[in-house]
Design an enzyme around this catalytic site. Sequence first.
Site, PDB file in Angstrom:
ATOM      1  N   LYS A  14       0.786  -1.125  -0.194  1.00 43.44           N
ATOM      2  CA  LYS A  14      -0.085  -0.063   0.126  1.00 43.44           C
ATOM      3  C   LYS A  14       0.744   1.218   0.162  1.00 43.44           C
ATOM      4  O   LYS A  14       0.601   2.319  -0.790  1.00 43.44           O
ATOM      5  CB  LYS A  14      -0.924   0.005   1.183  1.00 43.44           C
ATOM      6  CG  LYS A  14      -2.162  -1.063   1.220  1.00 43.44           C
ATOM      7  CD  LYS A  14      -3.150  -0.987   2.175  1.00 43.44           C
ATOM      8  CE  LYS A  14      -2.359  -0.872   3.766  1.00 43.44           C
ATOM      9  NZ  LYS A  14      -1.855  -1.923   4.441  1.00 43.44           N
ATOM     10  N   ARG A  91      -9.121   1.232   9.629  1.00 40.57           N
ATOM     11  CA  ARG A  91      -8.793  -0.051   9.990  1.00 40.57           C
ATOM     12  C   ARG A  91      -9.871  -0.553  10.762  1.00 40.57           C
ATOM     13  O   ARG A  91      -9.821  -1.810  11.280  1.00 40.57           O
ATOM     14  CB  ARG A  91      -7.557   0.039  10.631  1.00 40.57           C
ATOM     15  CG  ARG A  91      -6.348  -0.382   9.791  1.00 40.57           C
ATOM     16  CD  ARG A  91      -5.218  -0.138  10.726  1.00 40.57           C
ATOM     17  NE  ARG A  91      -3.776  -1.055  10.136  1.00 40.57           N
ATOM     18  CZ  ARG A  91      -2.906  -0.522   9.755  1.00 40.57           C
ATOM     19  NH1 ARG A  91      -2.934   0.855   9.327  1.00 40.57           N
ATOM     20  NH2 ARG A  91      -1.920  -1.257   9.403  1.00 40.57           N
ATOM     21  N   ARG A 130      11.714  -6.187   4.788  1.00 40.66           N
ATOM     22  CA  ARG A 130      11.549  -4.672   4.807  1.00 40.66           C
ATOM     23  C   ARG A 130      12.350  -4.334   6.367  1.00 40.66           C
ATOM     24  O   ARG A 130      13.065  -3.275   6.378  1.00 40.66           O
ATOM     25  CB  ARG A 130      10.041  -4.136   4.929  1.00 40.66           C
ATOM     26  CG  ARG A 130      10.049  -2.820   4.845  1.00 40.66           C
ATOM     27  CD  ARG A 130       8.601  -2.397   4.645  1.00 40.66           C
ATOM     28  NE  ARG A 130       7.609  -2.697   5.910  1.00 40.66           N
ATOM     29  CZ  ARG A 130       6.398  -2.599   5.763  1.00 40.66           C
ATOM     30  NH1 ARG A 130       5.701  -2.125   4.867  1.00 40.66           N
ATOM     31  NH2 ARG A 130       5.739  -2.896   6.728  1.00 40.66           N
ATOM     32  N   ARG A 136      11.957  -0.244  11.436  1.00 41.59           N
ATOM     33  CA  ARG A 136      10.641  -0.481  12.221  1.00 41.59           C
ATOM     34  C   ARG A 136      10.835  -1.656  13.268  1.00 41.59           C
ATOM     35  O   ARG A 136      10.948  -2.718  12.599  1.00 41.59           O
ATOM     36  CB  ARG A 136       9.481  -0.543  11.278  1.00 41.59           C
ATOM     37  CG  ARG A 136       9.164   0.708  10.640  1.00 41.59           C
ATOM     38  CD  ARG A 136       8.065   0.547   9.667  1.00 41.59           C
ATOM     39  NE  ARG A 136       6.932  -0.050  10.262  1.00 41.59           N
ATOM     40  CZ  ARG A 136       5.696  -0.151   9.632  1.00 41.59           C
ATOM     41  NH1 ARG A 136       5.529   0.333   8.364  1.00 41.59           N
ATOM     42  NH2 ARG A 136       4.432  -0.678  10.156  1.00 41.59           N
ATOM     43  N   ARG A 148      -0.145  -8.755  13.727  1.00 43.80           N
ATOM     44  CA  ARG A 148      -0.554  -7.738  12.914  1.00 43.80           C
ATOM     45  C   ARG A 148      -1.564  -8.456  11.852  1.00 43.80           C
ATOM     46  O   ARG A 148      -2.444  -7.797  11.361  1.00 43.80           O
ATOM     47  CB  ARG A 148       0.405  -7.007  12.197  1.00 43.80           C
ATOM     48  CG  ARG A 148       1.312  -6.121  13.244  1.00 43.80           C
ATOM     49  CD  ARG A 148       2.670  -5.662  12.680  1.00 43.80           C
ATOM     50  NE  ARG A 148       2.582  -4.587  11.475  1.00 43.80           N
ATOM     51  CZ  ARG A 148       3.468  -4.350  10.935  1.00 43.80           C
ATOM     52  NH1 ARG A 148       4.905  -4.837  11.114  1.00 43.80           N
ATOM     53  NH2 ARG A 148       3.246  -3.499   9.697  1.00 43.80           N
TER      54      ARG A 148
END
Length: 202
Positions: A14, A91, A130, A136, A148
Site C-alpha cells: 500500500k 482499519r 523490509r 521499524r 498484525r
Amino acid sequence: MLNIILFGPPGSGKGTQALKLKLKYALIHISTGDIFRAEISSQSSLGQELKSYMDHGQLVPDELTFRVLKSYFGENELQKSQGIIFDGFPRTLPQAEALDTFLSERNEPIQVVLSLLVNEDEVVSRIMLRGQTSGRSDDNDETIVRKRMQVYREQTFPLAAYYTSQKKYVELNGEGSIEEVFTALSNHIDRTLALTESADMV
Ligand code: AMP
C-alpha cells in the site's frame, strides 16, 4: 476530485503504491502509520503511547487515532477538492464510519476502495525483508508480524463487507511486480474517474 482508500494487509504494498499514485494523480497521501511514526520521532508522551500499541502489533485505539488525526488536520488543513489517497486508514468500522461522516460534510465521498490481495506467507516474508532496512521494530519480529496479520483479519478485513455494501470495493492481485500492480491500480482509477466525469455531466 478523487478520494481513494488503498486497502490490504500489512506488507501488501500500500505505501509503495500510494506514493506512486500520489504523484500520478496529484493526491494528498494520508498514512496513519506514517503520522504515528512522526509523532513517535518527536519523542512526545503521545508518541510513547502510540509506540506501546504499535510495538505489540496491536491497533492504536480508535479514540487515540481520532485525536492524532484531528491534530494532524488542524496543522495540515485540507483544501476542498484536493483528492486524497488513504493508506492504512480506516482499519476499524468506527474509523470507516467517522471517515464517511467527515467526507460527507465536505460533499466529497470515497469513490473507490482498492484492495490488494497478497497471500499471508508472502506478506510476512516481505515485511521481514523490509525490517532489515526500515528500522521499524514492528517489522523485525515474526511473532509481532503474524499478530498484525491476525489483527488485520479480525478487525480490518470486515471493512470489505462495509464497502461492498456501498458498491465501492474492488479486489486486485497484489502479487505482481510493483509496476504491474501500479498499472492495474491506475486502470481502475482511470475507470473510476471516467465514471465520475460522465455522472457529473448528466
Ligand atoms: P502501518 O504503517 O500502516 O503498517 O501501521 C503500523 C502500525 O500503526 C499498525 O500496526 C498499528 O499499530 C498502527 N496503525 C496505523 N494505522 C492505524 C489505524 N488506522 N488504526 C489503528 N492503528 C493504526
